[in-house]
Design a protein around this motif. Structure first.
Motif, short mmCIF file in Angstrom:
data_model
loop_
_atom_site.label_atom_id
_atom_site.label_comp_id
_atom_site.label_asym_id
_atom_site.label_seq_id
_atom_site.Cartn_x
_atom_site.Cartn_y
_atom_site.Cartn_z
N ILE A 295 0.86 -1.18 0.00
CA ILE A 295 0.00 0.00 0.00
C ILE A 295 0.90 1.23 0.00
CG2 ILE A 295 -1.81 1.27 1.21
CD1 ILE A 295 -2.71 -1.34 2.47
N THR A 296 0.68 2.13 -0.95
CA THR A 296 1.49 3.34 -1.07
C THR A 296 0.64 4.57 -0.81
OG1 THR A 296 1.11 3.63 -3.44
CG2 THR A 296 2.91 2.16 -2.78
N GLU A 297 1.32 5.70 -0.75
CA GLU A 297 0.64 6.96 -0.51
C GLU A 297 -0.43 7.25 -1.55
OE1 GLU A 297 1.95 11.59 0.46
OE2 GLU A 297 3.44 10.01 0.24
N ALA A 298 -0.15 6.86 -2.80
CA ALA A 298 -1.10 7.14 -3.88
C ALA A 298 -2.38 6.33 -3.75
CB ALA A 298 -0.43 6.83 -5.23
N ASP A 299 -2.37 5.26 -2.94
CA ASP A 299 -3.56 4.42 -2.80
C ASP A 299 -4.58 5.00 -1.83
OD1 ASP A 299 -2.63 2.36 -4.53
OD2 ASP A 299 -1.31 1.65 -2.93
N PHE A 300 -4.17 5.98 -1.01
CA PHE A 300 -5.10 6.56 -0.05
C PHE A 300 -5.97 7.63 -0.72
CE2 PHE A 300 -2.19 4.59 2.87
CZ PHE A 300 -2.99 4.24 3.94
N VAL A 301 -7.25 7.53 -0.47
CA VAL A 301 -8.19 8.52 -0.99
C VAL A 301 -7.98 9.82 -0.23
CG1 VAL A 301 -10.62 9.09 -1.28
CG2 VAL A 301 -9.83 6.72 -1.61
N GLU A 302 -7.99 10.94 -0.95
CA GLU A 302 -7.83 12.25 -0.31
C GLU A 302 -9.19 12.88 -0.03
OE1 GLU A 302 -5.30 14.77 -2.60
OE2 GLU A 302 -3.47 13.73 -1.96
N LYS A 303 -9.21 13.71 1.00
CA LYS A 303 -10.41 14.46 1.34
C LYS A 303 -10.00 15.90 1.59
CE LYS A 303 -14.31 14.61 4.58
NZ LYS A 303 -14.93 13.99 5.78
N ASP A 402 -4.34 -10.20 7.67
CA ASP A 402 -3.40 -10.14 6.55
C ASP A 402 -2.25 -9.18 6.87
OD1 ASP A 402 -4.71 -11.89 4.91
OD2 ASP A 402 -5.72 -10.37 3.69
N VAL A 403 -1.08 -9.49 6.35
CA VAL A 403 0.09 -8.63 6.50
C VAL A 403 0.29 -7.85 5.21
CG1 VAL A 403 2.58 -8.56 6.90
CG2 VAL A 403 1.17 -10.20 8.14
N VAL A 404 0.49 -6.55 5.31
CA VAL A 404 0.74 -5.69 4.16
C VAL A 404 1.99 -4.86 4.44
CG1 VAL A 404 -1.73 -5.56 3.61
CG2 VAL A 404 -0.69 -3.78 5.04
N ARG A 405 2.49 -4.18 3.38
CA ARG A 405 3.59 -3.23 3.54
C ARG A 405 3.07 -1.85 3.19
NH1 ARG A 405 8.01 -6.99 0.83
NH2 ARG A 405 6.77 -6.45 -0.97
N LEU A 406 3.37 -0.90 4.07
CA LEU A 406 2.87 0.47 3.91
C LEU A 406 4.03 1.43 3.67
CD1 LEU A 406 0.61 2.62 4.04
CD2 LEU A 406 0.93 2.66 6.52
N THR A 407 3.90 2.21 2.61
CA THR A 407 4.86 3.28 2.30
C THR A 407 4.10 4.59 2.21
OG1 THR A 407 6.34 1.79 1.09
CG2 THR A 407 6.54 4.15 0.65
N HIS A 408 4.48 5.57 3.04
CA HIS A 408 3.78 6.86 3.06
C HIS A 408 4.73 7.92 3.60
CE1 HIS A 408 0.60 9.83 3.56
NE2 HIS A 408 -0.26 8.98 3.02
N TYR A 417 5.90 -3.00 7.83
CA TYR A 417 4.96 -4.10 8.00
C TYR A 417 3.77 -3.64 8.84
CZ TYR A 417 8.12 -7.67 6.13
OH TYR A 417 8.90 -8.43 5.31
N MET A 418 2.58 -3.91 8.32
CA MET A 418 1.34 -3.60 9.02
C MET A 418 0.43 -4.81 8.93
SD MET A 418 1.96 -0.37 9.82
CE MET A 418 0.39 0.31 10.36
N ARG A 419 -0.43 -4.98 9.94
CA ARG A 419 -1.38 -6.08 9.95
C ARG A 419 -2.79 -5.52 9.92
NH1 ARG A 419 -0.63 -11.30 10.96
NH2 ARG A 419 1.40 -10.92 11.92
N VAL A 420 -3.61 -6.06 9.05
CA VAL A 420 -4.99 -5.60 8.91
C VAL A 420 -5.78 -6.01 10.14
CG1 VAL A 420 -7.10 -5.73 7.53
CG2 VAL A 420 -4.86 -5.78 6.40
N GLU A 437 0.64 -1.70 13.47
CA GLU A 437 2.06 -1.76 13.17
C GLU A 437 2.65 -3.09 13.65
OE1 GLU A 437 5.97 1.16 13.64
OE2 GLU A 437 4.18 1.48 14.88
N GLU A 438 3.48 -3.68 12.81
CA GLU A 438 4.12 -4.96 13.12
C GLU A 438 5.63 -4.84 13.09
OE1 GLU A 438 3.55 -7.75 14.24
OE2 GLU A 438 1.52 -8.46 13.83
#
Length: 524
Positions: A295-303, A402-408, A417-420, A437-438
């Motif tokens: 998951i990257t910064e571009a994947d987050f919806v902006e408001k 689930d385990v994901v990787r977050l870049t922001h 590493y982050m866990r849902v 956070e993991e």
């Protein structure tokens, strides 16, 4: 008759015990009085464990001069595998007399039955609790009134011979057993297991009238469209085997199924989730997991032009535990309930007071197995942040655990590493997600908070000297207000290159030029 005196002594003993205090009863070694009830909870016994109490719904005297007392003692739900013997093997012969050599571990008032009494005074038979077991023929021959086969209930039959020098009262009965035989859906076999993943599967499929949830067919075969995801059970079983998360526990609490089920999950960091109308068994251990997506910064919806990512600590500053009480059945103390205490003295000094986390991990029966799990739960409770935000709809396929990787860039995380924790649908059909956070070192089986990287980030140190602006410029500007002319100085500059904490608008001279030609949004 000796039996009358036997029972009278037992009743008097109960009255006396009720009159004395708890401290005066401490030398009883943790044994509980055997209940005598036809409505007592029949426990689920998994793995190798010592029974806490034996319900005795039937007791009678008989024989020549009533010199025998006959006892039926319920062990638990069946079928169980057998009674553990002195050499560690298992006595599995149903309806046959206990041998006096290498005896099954039957304890009377806390003493092994062969140490003080032996076969001359104690006769015992074991019944597994199968669906087709028959009546105990030995008891039926002596007491024809007994005709209950007690199907689905494992039990022991005892015949005690009276001797004034051997008995003071009706003894308290306990046994070390190899518990329930369970179904392995991957191998399609039934047998004894001390694997917590298979215990969890048994509880999910066991009928609700017998302590389970009643999903799918109990003891197989697995339905074509199972409610419990068999692949996830096999993955968890293999993990428990590889990691050594094995043991035994007794489930006899009169509480919700979910609470009893959690006792099993606690023993291997397991979780049960709902996925595509199936129950999945998952576990937490980054040494055995891989990220499912980045998951990257571009994947987050902006408001309103800003990211929806929000970050907060996992626990409030004043809720952080700095000690843990891990409750378990200690095999080195004959499976008596015990508490392992772990205190982080440095954290206590830093926090200013002692804050304990109590965790029931009943199935890990040795300190060698329990300590790594207790270390994890304490470290996990003190570490990390929660992240939440809105993502594009393609992330709706993510599941809890689930385990994901977050870049922001906002927290400065790269492949963190982050866990849902949970996934939902927010306003505007966006995916609302919460992440935890993991860290790899949480799963090294040791308690070493000094090795935890609390702030891993690409951001510069916020306490360092702020860099100077560049390309500073100044100009004099003439402007009118209510028919009068005024002058003012306009100072422009470029913000420091690559400095993320800058909160200004950038080059003010360029901003004013854009405003004059109507290129900006018109806001002052």
């Amino acid at each position: 008759m000796w039996f009358v005196a036997f029972v009278a002594s037992w009743i008097i003993s109960g009255i006396v015990n009720a009159m004395i205090g708890e401290d005066e009863r401490a030398d009883e070694g943790g044994l509980q009085v055997n209940p005598r009830s036809t409505s007592e909870i029949v426990p689920l016994i998994y793995g190798r464990i010592k029974t806490k109490k034996i319900n005795t719904p039937y007791m009678a005297s008989g024989g020549n001069e009533n010199k025998y007392v006959f006892i039926i003692g319920e062990i638990g739900e069946g079928p169980i595998h057998g009674i553990v013997r002195q050499d560690g093997s298992t006595f599995t012969s149903a309806g046959t007399q206990f041998p006096g050599t290498n005896p099954p571990l039957l304890y009377l008032d806390g003493e092994l039955w062969t140490d003080k009494w032996g076969p001359d005074f104690v006769y015992a038979e074991f019944f597994k609790g199968t669906a087709a077991q028959g009546v105990c023929s030995t008891l039926h021959a002596a007491k024809p009134e007994w005709n209950d086969p007690k199907r689905h209930t494992a039990y022991i039959f005892l015949r005690l011979k009276y001797d004034l020098n051997k008995w003071v009262t009706v003894p308290k009965i306990s046994l070390v057993v190899d518990g329930l035989e369970v179904f392995d859906p991957a191998a399609a076999t039934v047998g004894f297991s001390d694997n917590f993943a298979l215990m969890a599967y048994d509880m999910l499929t066991r009928p609700s009238t017998r302590g389970g949830l009643g999903l799918d067919a109990w003891f197989g075969p697995v339905p074509e469209s199972p409610r419990v995801n068999v692949a996830s059970v096999e993955a968890a079983r293999a993990y428990c085997e590889a990691k050594g998360w094995t043991g035994g526990l007794i489930i006899d609490e009169d509480q919700y199924f979910s609470e009893n089920f959690q006792l099993v999950l606690n023993c291997f960091r397991g979780e049960a989730i709902n996925s595509d109308n199936q129950v999945k068994i998952k576990f937490r251990d980054l040494n055995y997991e891989t990220p499912v997506i980045d998951i990257t910064e571009a994947d987050f919806v902006e408001k309103d032009g800003r990211t929806t990512l929000k970050i907060r600590p996992t626990a409030d500053l004043f809720d952080l535990p700095n000690a843990i009480d891990a409750v378990f059945y200690n095999a080195d103390k004959r499976y008596a309930e015990d508490t392992f205490v772990k205190t982080d003295q440095d954290a206590v000094a830093s926090d200013g007071d002692l804050r304990k986390l109590t965790k029931r991990i009943p199935g890990l029966n040795t300190l060698a197995k329990l300590q790594p799990m207790a270390n994890y739960y304490l470290e996990r409770a003190r570490f990390g942040h929660l992240a939440e935000g809105s993502l594009a709809d393609r992330f709706f396929a993510l599941e809890a655990v689930d385990v994901v990787r977050l870049t922001h860039s906002m927290p400065g995380w790269v492949d963190r590493y982050m866990r849902v924790r949970q996934v939902g649908v927010g306003a505007g059909n966006v995916v609302s997600i919460e992440l935890e956070e993991e860290l790899q070192t949480l799963y090294d089986d040791a308690y070493n908070p000094s090795q935890i990287t609390w702030y891993r980030t690409t951001l510069p140190d916020p306490t360092a000297e702020v860099p100077s602006v560049i390309n500073a410029a100044i100009e004099e500007e003439l402007y009118s207000f209510r028919g009068r002319s005024y002058t003012r100085l306009v100072i422009g500059f470029d913000q420091p290159a690559g400095y993320p904490f800058w909160g200004g608008r950038g080059n003010l001279v360029e901003d004013r030029r854009r405003r004059r030609v109507g290129e900006d949004d018109g806001q002052p």
